[in-house]
Structure formats: structure tokens, C-alpha cells
Design an enzyme around this catalytic site. Sequence first.
Site, PDB file in Angstrom:
ATOM      1  N   HIS A   1       1.768   5.928  -9.336  1.00 59.13           N
ATOM      2  CA  HIS A   1       2.776   5.367  -8.346  1.00 59.13           C
ATOM      3  C   HIS A   1       4.121   6.136  -8.415  1.00 59.13           C
ATOM      4  CE1 HIS A   1       0.046   2.109  -6.730  1.00 59.13           C
ATOM      5  NE2 HIS A   1      -0.130   2.002  -7.927  1.00 59.13           N
TER       6      HIS A   1
ATOM      7  N   ASN B   1       7.266   5.529  -7.804  1.00 61.75           N
ATOM      8  CA  ASN B   1       8.591   4.817  -8.330  1.00 61.75           C
ATOM      9  C   ASN B   1       8.024   4.126  -9.663  1.00 61.75           C
ATOM     10  OD1 ASN B   1      11.018   4.583  -6.622  1.00 61.75           O
ATOM     11  ND2 ASN B   1       9.311   4.451  -5.136  1.00 61.75           N
TER      12      ASN B   1
ATOM     13  N   THR C   1       2.861   7.000  -3.069  1.00 66.59           N
ATOM     14  CA  THR C   1       3.972   6.256  -2.709  1.00 66.59           C
ATOM     15  C   THR C   1       3.930   5.467  -1.404  1.00 66.59           C
ATOM     16  OG1 THR C   1       6.267   6.134  -2.908  1.00 66.59           O
ATOM     17  CG2 THR C   1       5.368   8.228  -1.853  1.00 66.59           C
TER      18      THR C   1
ATOM     19  N   LYS D   1       9.013   4.165   2.859  1.00 67.30           N
ATOM     20  CA  LYS D   1       9.769   2.904   2.959  1.00 67.30           C
ATOM     21  C   LYS D   1      10.980   3.091   4.241  1.00 67.30           C
ATOM     22  CE  LYS D   1       9.162   1.996  -1.707  1.00 67.30           C
ATOM     23  NZ  LYS D   1       8.108   3.289  -1.682  1.00 67.30           N
TER      24      LYS D   1
ATOM     25  N   GLY E   1       0.171  -2.825  -3.806  1.00 72.16           N
ATOM     26  CA  GLY E   1       0.880  -3.823  -3.835  1.00 72.16           C
ATOM     27  C   GLY E   1       0.537  -5.192  -4.379  1.00 72.16           C
TER      28      GLY E   1
ATOM     29  N   GLU F   1      -7.856  -6.610  -8.881  1.00 78.50           N
ATOM     30  CA  GLU F   1      -6.570  -6.625  -9.925  1.00 78.50           C
ATOM     31  C   GLU F   1      -6.730  -8.267 -10.472  1.00 78.50           C
ATOM     32  OE1 GLU F   1      -3.298  -4.287  -8.756  1.00 78.50           O
ATOM     33  OE2 GLU F   1      -2.793  -3.915 -10.807  1.00 78.50           O
TER      34      GLU F   1
ATOM     35  N   ASP G   1      -1.359   4.824 -13.817  1.00 77.88           N
ATOM     36  CA  ASP G   1      -0.819   3.632 -12.875  1.00 77.88           C
ATOM     37  C   ASP G   1       0.778   3.912 -12.668  1.00 77.88           C
ATOM     38  OD1 ASP G   1      -1.134   1.616 -11.114  1.00 77.88           O
ATOM     39  OD2 ASP G   1      -1.388   0.092 -12.386  1.00 77.88           O
TER      40      ASP G   1
HETATM   41  C1  6MZ Z   1      -0.586  -2.923  -7.301  1.00 82.12           C
HETATM   42  C2  6MZ Z   1       0.945  -1.329  -7.544  1.00 82.12           C
HETATM   43  C3  6MZ Z   1       0.797  -1.484  -8.807  1.00 82.12           C
HETATM   44  O1  6MZ Z   1       4.769   3.243  -3.782  1.00 82.12           O
HETATM   45  O2  6MZ Z   1       7.140   2.655  -4.425  1.00 82.12           O
HETATM   46  N1  6MZ Z   1       2.017  -0.602  -7.417  1.00 82.12           N
HETATM   47  N2  6MZ Z   1       0.182  -2.210  -6.768  1.00 82.12           N
HETATM   48  N3  6MZ Z   1      -0.918  -3.022  -8.620  1.00 82.12           N
HETATM   49  C4  6MZ Z   1      -0.075  -2.255  -9.606  1.00 82.12           C
HETATM   50  N4  6MZ Z   1      -0.637  -2.693 -10.736  1.00 82.12           N
HETATM   51  C5  6MZ Z   1       0.455  -2.635 -11.847  1.00 82.12           C
HETATM   52  N5  6MZ Z   1       1.613  -0.777  -9.486  1.00 82.12           N
HETATM   53  C6  6MZ Z   1       2.471  -0.238  -8.810  1.00 82.12           C
HETATM   54  O3  6MZ Z   1       5.635   2.882  -6.275  1.00 82.12           O
HETATM   55  C7  6MZ Z   1       5.401   1.569  -6.495  1.00 82.12           C
HETATM   56  C8  6MZ Z   1       4.724   0.436  -5.651  1.00 82.12           C
HETATM   57  O4  6MZ Z   1       3.104   0.694  -6.109  1.00 82.12           O
HETATM   58  C9  6MZ Z   1       2.577  -0.532  -6.019  1.00 82.12           C
HETATM   59  C10 6MZ Z   1       3.775  -1.681  -5.494  1.00 82.12           C
HETATM   60  O5  6MZ Z   1       3.470  -1.759  -4.184  1.00 82.12           O
HETATM   61  C11 6MZ Z   1       4.974  -1.041  -6.123  1.00 82.12           C
HETATM   62  O6  6MZ Z   1       5.978  -1.467  -5.194  1.00 82.12           O
HETATM   63  P1  6MZ Z   1       6.057   3.294  -4.748  1.00 82.12           P
HETATM   64  O7  6MZ Z   1       6.363   4.789  -5.306  1.00 82.12           O
END
Ligand code: 6MZ
Length: 333
Positions: free
Chosen positions: A25, A27, A94, A97, A171, A201, A276
Site C-alpha cells: 500500500h 501510504n 493505493t 482520495k 481498508g 484478516e 503490506d
Molecule cells: C486492510 C489496509 C491494510 O491506499 O492510502 N490498508 N487494508 N488491511 C491492512 N492491513 C494492515 N494496510 C493498508 O494506503 C493505505 C490504505 O491501505 C489500506 C487501508 O485502506 C489504508 O488506509 P493508501 O495508499
Amino acid sequence: MSAHTVSAALLAFCRSLPKIELHAHLNGSVRESTLQELAGEQLKLGGAKTLPECFKLFDAIHRCTTIHERIQRIAREAAEDFAADNVVYLELRTSPKVHLEHGVTKRSYVDAVLAGLAEYQAACSAVGQTGATVRLLLSIDRREDAAAALATVELAAELMPRGVAGIDLSGNPAAGELATWLPALRRARSLGLALTLHAAEVFNPGETAAMLDFAPERLGHMCCLDARLEAQLAASRIPIELCLTSNLLSGSVTRLPDHHFAALHRAGHPVCLCTDDCGIYGTSLSRELALAGACFDLSPAALARLCRDAAGYAFLPADERAALQAREAARAA
Ligand code: 6MZ
């Protein structure tokens, strides 16, 4: 912070392997130094975080990163950091937003991410290197409604020629219901976008069974299954993106030696190791491989095979995926 250590030699070996990262991801992959610069002392990464704590942290990260120049920078830095870890193919994901106070729309957000990735590629070309191949997946956030999910899918389809390869659903697993996003996911499939869903999860057997029935190209996590779901998963042969440190620190698994990687790998189920959120969890793909090597007693050949096999699960057209697999095989020879 981690309860597990790996030897320097094993880590060095894993660094030397050309790797494929399929679940990262944007962020969550932010550099700690960048976050500190953007957020000051208010935000601290590292350490164990329950899933609810983790999603609170994401909201705080988003408040300071969702500005065009910053999101472009974070995307460039993520590509640089994975490449520095010898990741040769990266799928970064990502959720587009909307932050109208900063003039950010879903479209302009993704444009900024793509600009960051283009900046990375240009810097590689300038020094005569090809660099890592990077594809983008757009995530539907489970807090989004059906219309927002559909908007993300339409945007992804429009941007396929610019390197968007698929759709992710992610999310807070406590938020929302699969039925809300199914029309958008079906639309994505009809438009030729590959799909990966965060699943199990937390224990949610009805949703997990429905996700397996939907048969996405890949699934993320799959931590909390009962015997019936395990059998359904085994029969599906759907490749699973597994994130050891994330699952351990967020509490989806209690001990690494008990991680479901072991049983899946032993059974020959298609799996790939992924980071992750390497910024939040202080890890790297090399470290995840080394952890697997140490915890599950995998030989160097088995670790190299895991990397090669991951190439087969990439969201690429068949000819490009075959080329990536052939490159991986040639490197290993
Ligand atoms: C579920 C996750 C996550 O999209 O803003 N995200 N969703 N489970 C997880 N396990 C730890 N880790 C991250 O990256 C951040 C977003 O990715 C998802 C969540 O929606 C989080 O806000 P972006 O780049």
C-alpha cells in the site's frame, strides 16, 4: 520492532534475490524520514499496532500526505525504496482520495501517483538503467459506497494504458459489506481489470466464502479461516499474498511459526510473500523472505523459487507475464 531476528547472511542472500512485490500500500510504504518531515513529531511509525490502531494511523497519515506534490513524492520514493531492495517488479496499490480542501479529486490523486512513478522511471533512464517495472492497482476503501467504488473502477479502466493493472479491495475489515462493492468489482472484471481482495484478516466466514465464490485473480491475507473455508481455498487454487510481519504486529496471527504460510506452502498452494505496509511495520521484502527462511526452515533454493513463482501471479498481460517469468528463470540459472 520485531520479536524475530534473522541472520545478516540470510538477509544479504534475500537482498541479492531479484524480487516481485505484489501487495504494497502506497501510504503504508511511506519512508519514516519523509513522514517525520511532513508531519513533524506528531506521527510515529513502528511497533505493534492492532488493526484498529493501524487504521487510525492511516487516517492521520492521509491528513498530511494527500496533497498532490506530497503524494507524487511518496510514490517516487516508494518505487526507489523497493528497487533499492532489489525488487524488479512492483505492484503498488493505493485508494484514490477526494480532499477538496487541497483540490484533490480521485483523478488528480492518481495522476500525482503516476507522475511520481514516471519521475522514478525518468531518473533511471537518465543514468542508463531500466529500473524496476512498476504497475499500479487502485484500491476500493471499505468505507466507500457503491458509487465511489464504481468511480475508482472507471478511473482504473481509463488509466490502464498508463500502467494501472487492477483493482484491490482493502481498508478496515470491520467496515462495510461486500454486497456494496460487488457491482463495481463485476464491472472491473468486465473491463479486463484483474482483481485482488483483502480477505479474512478477521474472522468473517460468510464474507470470505462469498469472496472465494467470486474467484478474484488473487486474495490478500486469508488469516482467519475455519476448516470449511480452508477446504474451499485449497480447491480454488487462488494465489494468496501473505504478509508475515504485518499479520504478526497487527495481531491477525499470534506467532510467526503458526502463520498459515507454512501449511499453504507445504500443500503447494500458490503463495507470494509481500510487505503490506513496509513503512508502518518497519520491514522490507528481503526481510519478509528472510523471516520465512528462518521461521519455516526454507532452503536458499526454496526462497528463490518463491520469488520466481510470484512472477506468475503478476497482473500483467499473458505475454508480459511470461517475459517476466522467463527473466526470473534466466536470473536464477
Ligand atoms: C486492510 C489496509 C491494510 O491506499 O492510502 N490498508 N487494508 N488491511 C491492512 N492491513 C494492515 N494496510 C493498508 O494506503 C493505505 C490504505 O491501505 C489500506 C487501508 O485502506 C489504508 O488506509 P493508501 O495508499
